[in-house]
Design a protein around this motif. Sequence first.
Motif, PDB file in Angstrom:
ATOM      1  N   CYS A  14      13.747   1.545   4.736  1.00  0.00           N
ATOM      2  CA  CYS A  14      13.841   1.321   6.180  1.00  0.00           C
ATOM      3  C   CYS A  14      13.271  -0.051   6.500  1.00  0.00           C
ATOM      4  CB  CYS A  14      13.074   2.406   6.945  1.00  0.00           C
ATOM      5  SG  CYS A  14      13.079   2.168   8.735  1.00  0.00           S
ATOM      6  N   GLY A  15      14.104  -0.916   7.067  1.00  0.00           N
ATOM      7  CA  GLY A  15      13.646  -2.248   7.450  1.00  0.00           C
ATOM      8  C   GLY A  15      14.056  -2.568   8.874  1.00  0.00           C
ATOM      9  N   ILE A  16      13.218  -3.343   9.555  1.00  0.00           N
ATOM     10  CA  ILE A  16      13.493  -3.691  10.954  1.00  0.00           C
ATOM     11  C   ILE A  16      13.632  -5.205  11.100  1.00  0.00           C
ATOM     12  CG2 ILE A  16      11.037  -3.777  11.633  1.00  0.00           C
ATOM     13  CD1 ILE A  16      11.975  -2.314  14.279  1.00  0.00           C
ATOM     14  N   SER A  17      14.637  -5.635  11.856  1.00  0.00           N
ATOM     15  CA  SER A  17      14.898  -7.042  12.141  1.00  0.00           C
ATOM     16  C   SER A  17      15.116  -7.818  10.841  1.00  0.00           C
ATOM     17  CB  SER A  17      13.766  -7.624  13.000  1.00  0.00           C
ATOM     18  OG  SER A  17      14.141  -8.865  13.539  1.00  0.00           O
ATOM     19  N   MET A  18      14.219  -8.714  10.462  1.00  0.00           N
ATOM     20  CA  MET A  18      14.329  -9.382   9.158  1.00  0.00           C
ATOM     21  C   MET A  18      14.386  -8.351   8.028  1.00  0.00           C
ATOM     22  SD  MET A  18      11.667 -12.156   7.496  1.00  0.00           S
ATOM     23  CE  MET A  18      10.234 -11.061   7.603  1.00  0.00           C
ATOM     24  N   GLY A  19      13.568  -7.297   8.117  1.00  0.00           N
ATOM     25  CA  GLY A  19      13.591  -6.238   7.119  1.00  0.00           C
ATOM     26  C   GLY A  19      14.915  -5.498   7.087  1.00  0.00           C
ATOM     27  N   GLY A  20      15.612  -5.453   8.224  1.00  0.00           N
ATOM     28  CA  GLY A  20      16.933  -4.844   8.267  1.00  0.00           C
ATOM     29  C   GLY A  20      17.979  -5.665   7.546  1.00  0.00           C
ATOM     30  N   LEU A  21      17.858  -6.988   7.606  1.00  0.00           N
ATOM     31  CA  LEU A  21      18.745  -7.850   6.809  1.00  0.00           C
ATOM     32  C   LEU A  21      18.445  -7.672   5.326  1.00  0.00           C
ATOM     33  CD1 LEU A  21      19.328 -11.361   8.440  1.00  0.00           C
ATOM     34  CD2 LEU A  21      20.995  -9.983   7.205  1.00  0.00           C
ATOM     35  N   THR A  22      17.165  -7.546   4.986  1.00  0.00           N
ATOM     36  CA  THR A  22      16.785  -7.261   3.594  1.00  0.00           C
ATOM     37  C   THR A  22      17.440  -5.970   3.135  1.00  0.00           C
ATOM     38  OG1 THR A  22      14.666  -8.409   3.897  1.00  0.00           O
ATOM     39  CG2 THR A  22      14.825  -6.873   2.046  1.00  0.00           C
ATOM     40  N   GLN A  66       0.848  -1.180   0.000  1.00  0.00           N
ATOM     41  CA  GLN A  66       0.000   0.000   0.000  1.00  0.00           C
ATOM     42  C   GLN A  66       0.887   1.233   0.000  1.00  0.00           C
ATOM     43  OE1 GLN A  66      -3.277  -0.269   2.654  1.00  0.00           O
ATOM     44  NE2 GLN A  66      -4.328   1.459   1.748  1.00  0.00           N
ATOM     45  N   THR A  67       0.412   2.286  -0.675  1.00  0.00           N
ATOM     46  CA  THR A  67       1.160   3.535  -0.735  1.00  0.00           C
ATOM     47  C   THR A  67       0.370   4.646  -0.057  1.00  0.00           C
ATOM     48  OG1 THR A  67       0.250   4.153  -2.893  1.00  0.00           O
ATOM     49  CG2 THR A  67       2.278   2.842  -2.891  1.00  0.00           C
ATOM     50  N   PHE A  68       1.104   5.626   0.448  1.00  0.00           N
ATOM     51  CA  PHE A  68       0.502   6.744   1.179  1.00  0.00           C
ATOM     52  C   PHE A  68       1.212   8.018   0.758  1.00  0.00           C
ATOM     53  CE2 PHE A  68       0.537   2.878   3.655  1.00  0.00           C
ATOM     54  CZ  PHE A  68      -0.752   2.771   4.154  1.00  0.00           C
ATOM     55  N   GLY A  69       0.431   9.082   0.545  1.00  0.00           N
ATOM     56  CA  GLY A  69       1.030  10.361   0.222  1.00  0.00           C
ATOM     57  C   GLY A  69       1.155  10.587  -1.275  1.00  0.00           C
ATOM     58  N   ASP A  70       1.930  11.595  -1.624  1.00  0.00           N
ATOM     59  CA  ASP A  70       2.032  12.123  -2.981  1.00  0.00           C
ATOM     60  C   ASP A  70       3.160  11.419  -3.727  1.00  0.00           C
ATOM     61  OD1 ASP A  70       2.478  13.645  -5.260  1.00  0.00           O
ATOM     62  OD2 ASP A  70       2.320  15.572  -4.230  1.00  0.00           O
ATOM     63  N   ALA A  71       2.812  10.781  -4.860  1.00  0.00           N
ATOM     64  CA  ALA A  71       3.794  10.006  -5.632  1.00  0.00           C
ATOM     65  C   ALA A  71       4.893  10.862  -6.232  1.00  0.00           C
ATOM     66  CB  ALA A  71       3.084   9.220  -6.735  1.00  0.00           C
ATOM     67  N   SER A  72       4.718  12.181  -6.254  1.00  0.00           N
ATOM     68  CA  SER A  72       5.763  13.045  -6.797  1.00  0.00           C
ATOM     69  C   SER A  72       6.842  13.376  -5.754  1.00  0.00           C
ATOM     70  CB  SER A  72       5.164  14.352  -7.319  1.00  0.00           C
ATOM     71  OG  SER A  72       4.677  15.136  -6.248  1.00  0.00           O
ATOM     72  N   LYS A  73       6.606  13.006  -4.506  1.00  0.00           N
ATOM     73  CA  LYS A  73       7.567  13.288  -3.433  1.00  0.00           C
ATOM     74  C   LYS A  73       8.566  12.135  -3.300  1.00  0.00           C
ATOM     75  CE  LYS A  73       4.693  16.570  -0.986  1.00  0.00           C
ATOM     76  NZ  LYS A  73       3.923  16.915   0.223  1.00  0.00           N
ATOM     77  N   PRO A  74       9.681  12.352  -2.587  1.00  0.00           N
ATOM     78  CA  PRO A  74      10.684  11.283  -2.450  1.00  0.00           C
ATOM     79  C   PRO A  74      10.070  10.021  -1.846  1.00  0.00           C
ATOM     80  CG  PRO A  74      11.564  13.369  -1.643  1.00  0.00           C
ATOM     81  CD  PRO A  74      10.104  13.595  -1.911  1.00  0.00           C
ATOM     82  N   ALA A  75      10.417   8.877  -2.421  1.00  0.00           N
ATOM     83  CA  ALA A  75       9.837   7.598  -1.993  1.00  0.00           C
ATOM     84  C   ALA A  75      10.629   7.005  -0.835  1.00  0.00           C
ATOM     85  CB  ALA A  75       9.812   6.620  -3.153  1.00  0.00           C
ATOM     86  N   ILE A  76       9.910   6.387   0.096  1.00  0.00           N
ATOM     87  CA  ILE A  76      10.537   5.624   1.184  1.00  0.00           C
ATOM     88  C   ILE A  76       9.763   4.327   1.374  1.00  0.00           C
ATOM     89  CG2 ILE A  76       9.269   6.945   2.960  1.00  0.00           C
ATOM     90  CD1 ILE A  76      11.757   6.513   4.787  1.00  0.00           C
ATOM     91  N   VAL A  77      10.499   3.214   1.424  1.00  0.00           N
ATOM     92  CA  VAL A  77       9.920   1.875   1.546  1.00  0.00           C
ATOM     93  C   VAL A  77      10.150   1.369   2.972  1.00  0.00           C
ATOM     94  CG1 VAL A  77       9.933  -0.486   0.652  1.00  0.00           C
ATOM     95  CG2 VAL A  77      10.522   1.409  -0.869  1.00  0.00           C
ATOM     96  N   PHE A  78       9.115   0.789   3.581  1.00  0.00           N
ATOM     97  CA  PHE A  78       9.223   0.209   4.919  1.00  0.00           C
ATOM     98  C   PHE A  78       9.026  -1.311   4.839  1.00  0.00           C
ATOM     99  CE2 PHE A  78       8.204   4.615   5.950  1.00  0.00           C
ATOM    100  CZ  PHE A  78       9.098   4.870   6.993  1.00  0.00           C
ATOM    101  N   SER A  79       9.900  -2.055   5.530  1.00  0.00           N
ATOM    102  CA  SER A  79       9.903  -3.519   5.475  1.00  0.00           C
ATOM    103  C   SER A  79       9.769  -4.103   6.875  1.00  0.00           C
ATOM    104  CB  SER A  79      11.209  -3.992   4.819  1.00  0.00           C
ATOM    105  OG  SER A  79      11.251  -5.392   4.722  1.00  0.00           O
ATOM    106  N   ASN A  80       8.766  -4.973   7.067  1.00  0.00           N
ATOM    107  CA  ASN A  80       8.382  -5.458   8.394  1.00  0.00           C
ATOM    108  C   ASN A  80       9.324  -6.516   8.962  1.00  0.00           C
ATOM    109  OD1 ASN A  80       6.695  -6.946   6.196  1.00  0.00           O
ATOM    110  ND2 ASN A  80       6.603  -8.362   7.921  1.00  0.00           N
ATOM    111  N   THR A 136      18.703  -5.084  14.014  1.00  0.00           N
ATOM    112  CA  THR A 136      19.072  -6.169  13.120  1.00  0.00           C
ATOM    113  C   THR A 136      20.548  -6.485  13.287  1.00  0.00           C
ATOM    114  OG1 THR A 136      18.804  -6.967  10.831  1.00  0.00           O
ATOM    115  CG2 THR A 136      19.613  -4.705  11.101  1.00  0.00           C
ATOM    116  N   ALA A 137      21.038  -7.407  12.477  1.00  0.00           N
ATOM    117  CA  ALA A 137      22.449  -7.797  12.503  1.00  0.00           C
ATOM    118  C   ALA A 137      22.820  -8.309  11.123  1.00  0.00           C
ATOM    119  CB  ALA A 137      22.684  -8.888  13.554  1.00  0.00           C
ATOM    120  N   ALA A 138      24.121  -8.393  10.875  1.00  0.00           N
ATOM    121  CA  ALA A 138      24.580  -8.947   9.601  1.00  0.00           C
ATOM    122  C   ALA A 138      24.357 -10.457   9.549  1.00  0.00           C
ATOM    123  CB  ALA A 138      26.058  -8.616   9.393  1.00  0.00           C
ATOM    124  N   LYS A 139      24.245 -11.061  10.705  1.00  0.00           N
ATOM    125  CA  LYS A 139      23.771 -12.443  10.845  1.00  0.00           C
ATOM    126  C   LYS A 139      22.973 -12.486  12.136  1.00  0.00           C
ATOM    127  CE  LYS A 139      24.994 -17.306  11.297  1.00  0.00           C
ATOM    128  NZ  LYS A 139      23.778 -17.681  10.552  1.00  0.00           N
TER     129      LYS A 139
END
Length: 259
Positions: free
Chosen positions: A92-100, A14-28, A120-123
């Motif tokens: 921006c990703g957290i835990s598993m999303g941070g490894l991604t 799902q997307t939120f906000g104006d598509a002409s603005k800088p994009a940021i992706v969040f990963s769970n 997160t961690a590198a492993k």
Amino acid sequence: MPTFTSNDAQINYQTFGDASKPAIVFSNSLGTNFSMWQPQIEFFSQDHFVICYDTRGHGASSAPQGPYTLDQLGQDVVNLLDHLNIEKAAFCGISMGGLTGQWLAIHHANRFSHVVVCNTAAKIGQEQAWSDRAALVREQGLAPIASTAAGRWFTEAFVQSNQAMIAKLSNDLGAGSPEGYASCCEALAKADVREQLKDITVPVLIVAGQQDPVTTVADGEFMQQRITASQLFEINASHISNIEQPEAFNQALQEFVQA
């Protein structure tokens, strides 16, 4: 809600906000869905085009037969950007999303202006422990994991004062796909980017929870010492720091992506 096909998976986003603005992706994180980013969606959709998605095997995304790999988790993000015709985004990703996020910074640096990797961690953890957890979930479902998640995710004080939120997150975990969860455990069992951190050239912000028992400040320091253009931000939280300390989290993230 929109979905798109990424290789063998249907990815819900799902997307939120104006598509002409800088994009940021969040990963769970493992065992959650994109609703975990609600404090960030509200904050960042003013000035950014916010993109949230459910990692394969999670939320409303499909859960094809596993095991999955970190390469697949990362490629799903690249495919999502392609689907939305976005050349470059912050991530921006957290835990598993941070490894991604680390994988994306290593393999697709040209697609990302900034990468934020949180709690997160590198492993993360040990291969056998992840394999054992995958087997447990395939055998018994997600109820045993869901019943103990809050203690791994949050400080005791936060759990006591936010019981409705904790109940929702635990219920979401318990209602998830056992196959999807187990297959992501198998991806985490094999995921190890420690030797590749030196190759990262994208600016990276590492967020480490001072009370995180899963991925520690020491894990954050390990990454920071090996990624040239990186900085470490310690936050007074446990493992799901974006929910436990949303104001401090949002401020650190905003300052980084705007720098």
